[in-house]
Enzyme design. Structure first.
Site, PDB file in Angstrom:
ATOM      1  N   CYS A  94      36.459  29.160  19.848  1.00  0.00           N
ATOM      2  CA  CYS A  94      37.197  29.899  20.888  1.00  0.00           C
ATOM      3  C   CYS A  94      36.924  29.493  22.381  1.00  0.00           C
ATOM      4  CB  CYS A  94      37.512  31.275  20.629  1.00  0.00           C
ATOM      5  SG  CYS A  94      38.240  32.149  22.156  1.00  0.00           S
TER       6      CYS A  94
ATOM      7  N   CYS B 132      34.126  33.951  24.961  1.00  0.00           N
ATOM      8  CA  CYS B 132      33.116  34.623  25.125  1.00  0.00           C
ATOM      9  C   CYS B 132      31.635  33.872  25.376  1.00  0.00           C
ATOM     10  CB  CYS B 132      32.921  35.780  23.925  1.00  0.00           C
ATOM     11  SG  CYS B 132      34.390  36.751  23.593  1.00  0.00           S
TER      12      CYS B 132
ATOM     13  N   GLN C  65      44.839  45.405  36.493  1.00  0.00           N
ATOM     14  CA  GLN C  65      43.620  45.049  35.942  1.00  0.00           C
ATOM     15  C   GLN C  65      43.516  45.107  34.456  1.00  0.00           C
ATOM     16  OE1 GLN C  65      40.803  43.476  37.337  1.00  0.00           O
ATOM     17  NE2 GLN C  65      40.876  43.997  39.490  1.00  0.00           N
TER      18      GLN C  65
ATOM     19  N   TYR D 285      46.587  41.238  49.968  1.00  0.00           N
ATOM     20  CA  TYR D 285      46.550  40.743  48.900  1.00  0.00           C
ATOM     21  C   TYR D 285      46.766  42.242  47.654  1.00  0.00           C
ATOM     22  CZ  TYR D 285      44.426  36.951  51.129  1.00  0.00           C
ATOM     23  OH  TYR D 285      44.110  35.791  52.034  1.00  0.00           O
TER      24      TYR D 285
ATOM     25  N   ASP E 102      41.368  41.799  48.649  1.00  0.00           N
ATOM     26  CA  ASP E 102      41.132  41.575  47.167  1.00  0.00           C
ATOM     27  C   ASP E 102      42.200  40.393  46.701  1.00  0.00           C
ATOM     28  OD1 ASP E 102      40.732  41.746  44.456  1.00  0.00           O
ATOM     29  OD2 ASP E 102      41.754  43.590  44.083  1.00  0.00           O
TER      30      ASP E 102
ATOM     31  N   CYS F 174      36.973  38.753  42.205  1.00  0.00           N
ATOM     32  CA  CYS F 174      36.762  38.196  40.684  1.00  0.00           C
ATOM     33  C   CYS F 174      36.012  36.784  40.761  1.00  0.00           C
ATOM     34  CB  CYS F 174      37.963  38.185  39.887  1.00  0.00           C
ATOM     35  SG  CYS F 174      39.345  37.151  40.721  1.00  0.00           S
TER      36      CYS F 174
END
Length: 411
Positions: free
Chosen positions: A14, A17, A214, A243, A312, A339
């Site tokens: 995948c 992770c 989120q 934002y 943000d 992020c």
């Protein structure tokens, strides 16, 4: 340290992770070390761990495809357009895999074909699920690659019969050659009200298929509560929320500030934000539909001032036009939530070099366990307010940059 396939047998196929088979404490150390490299000029505390490293994703985007004549749902393998058959994911909210299994089963009974992007044939392309953590409500959005299937409402009712936790079902047409799940076309309601509600920091928020919200609701509270503590608002400040999306930060800050101006370019998000404010009886937030850079440039020309600002931005960070205008408005405090700490570090260098802002504190928050992503909050204040031992001037009166601070200024 890895124990191959111990946590998830599909993690290496995948690619979602990155830290699937590492002890969680080691993962947190890697994330802290990453922040240390970017912000080596300030003490970096330990990253705030997530309350749960499983089933925290309240948003699921599944690709519908076929494999050997069998309907499958899953994700694109990282860096490819190949779909991996994912029957159960340990990151997705509990119940998501069961709903997707029902979708696959109902597709057979309704003769609903998966959409083939290359041949541009078939019907169902994606299934988007949103989960309201507090109320255990689910919203399903069916994204079609064509509009030939006429039994959409029947399909939606059959899905709800199997899963009463689904409170609303919508559909959208996306027949473009794109990797985006949702298109710009209208989203149509098949069942329910078209939204679900969740709570963050005691406030209610309506979530629509296109809302930015989120994906880890419980850790989002930790993120925003930490940001509010770092801002230390006293109750009378004029605050900018740039934002702002659907206004989550603005509304949380509204209870601690005098007035909040929330700026968001997406007009639909602004309408949702206004509805959320009415839902919570909040009257001291002004929602503005505008590009943050243009708004701040015009506000700076008019001499508008803010005491504090929350930023943000998306992963790409802020552009220089916005940062330049923000400096002219001169907020005493800036709380920058990101992020993507790399673009955050870049923007902070700009604020420091051209606006004489100084990083007082940073705090990493693990929003996405088992992945390499980490959210970071930085508190900046105007440099003249700092204690004398923090002030370091160059010969021209400007603050030294990070390399000069660490290695000494060239003579």
């Amino acid at each position: 340290m890895r124990k191959e396939n111990a946590w998830c047998p599909l993690s290496y196929k995948c690619g979602g992770c990155d830290y699937a088979d590492l002890p969680y404490q080691v993962e947190l150390k890697f994330k802290r070390d990453y922040l240390k490299k970017l912000f080596f000029y300030i003490d970096v505390p330990e990253v705030i761990p997530c309350r749960s490293i499983e089933h925290y994703r309240d948003k699921v985007q599944a690709v519908i495809s076929t494999r050997n004549g069998k309907i499958i749902s899953g994700l694109y393998i990282k860096g490819t357009h190949h779909v991996i058959d994912l029957k159960d994911c340990r990151l997705e909210f509990e119940g998501a895999s069961s709903i997707l299994a029902s979708v696959r089963s109902l597709m057979k009974s309704f003769s609903l074909a998966p959409y083939d992007e290359d041949r541009r044939t078939g019907d169902l392309r994606h299934v988007l699920l949103r989960h309201a953590h507090n109320r255990n409500e689910v919203m399903a959005t069916l994204v079609f690659g064509s509009d030939r299937f006429r039994r959409k409402k029947e399909f939606a009712y059959a899905l709800v019969q199997k899963h009463p936790e689904i409170k609303t079902v919508s559909w959208q047409l996306n027949d473009e050659k794109t990797s985006m799940v949702l298109s710009d076309k209208a989203i149509r309601i098949l069942y329910g009200d078209g939204y679900i509600e969740d709570e963050i920091c005691t406030l209610r928020f309506r979530i629509t298929p296109s809302s930015f919200f989120q994906i880890n609701r419980s850790q989002t509270e930790v993120l925003y509560e930490t940001a509010m503590r770092m801002a230390s608002l006293r109750g009378n400040e004029r605050v900018l929320d740039a934002y702002s999306g659907t206004g989550t930060i603005a509304m949380i800050a509204s209870g601690k500030a005098g007035r909040v101006v929330a700026v968001e370019e997406n007009g639909a998000a602004v309408q949702i934000a206004k509805e959320n404010a009415r839902l919570n009886g909040i009257g001291n937030v002004d929602f503005v539909s505008a590009d943050a850079s243009i708004f701040c440039k015009e506000a700076a020309k008019k001499g508008v001032k803010f005491d504090a600002a929350f930023l943000d931005p998306p992963r790409s960070g802020c552009d220089e036009r916005f940062l330049s205008s923000l400096i002219k408005m001169g907020p005493e405090k800036i709380v920058y939530i990101s992020c993507n700490p790399e673009t955050q570090a870049r923007d902070i260098r700009y604020l420091k070099n051209f606006g004489s802002y100084y990083v007082r504190r940073i705090q990493g928050v693990d929003m996405f366990p088992r992945t390499s992503h980490v959210e970071n909050i930085a508190l900046l204040t105007k440099a003249p307010e700092l204690k004398e031992e923090y002030r370091t001037f160059s010969g021209k009166g400007k603050y030294l940059d990070d390399r000069e601070r660490k290695y000494g200024r060239k003579r």
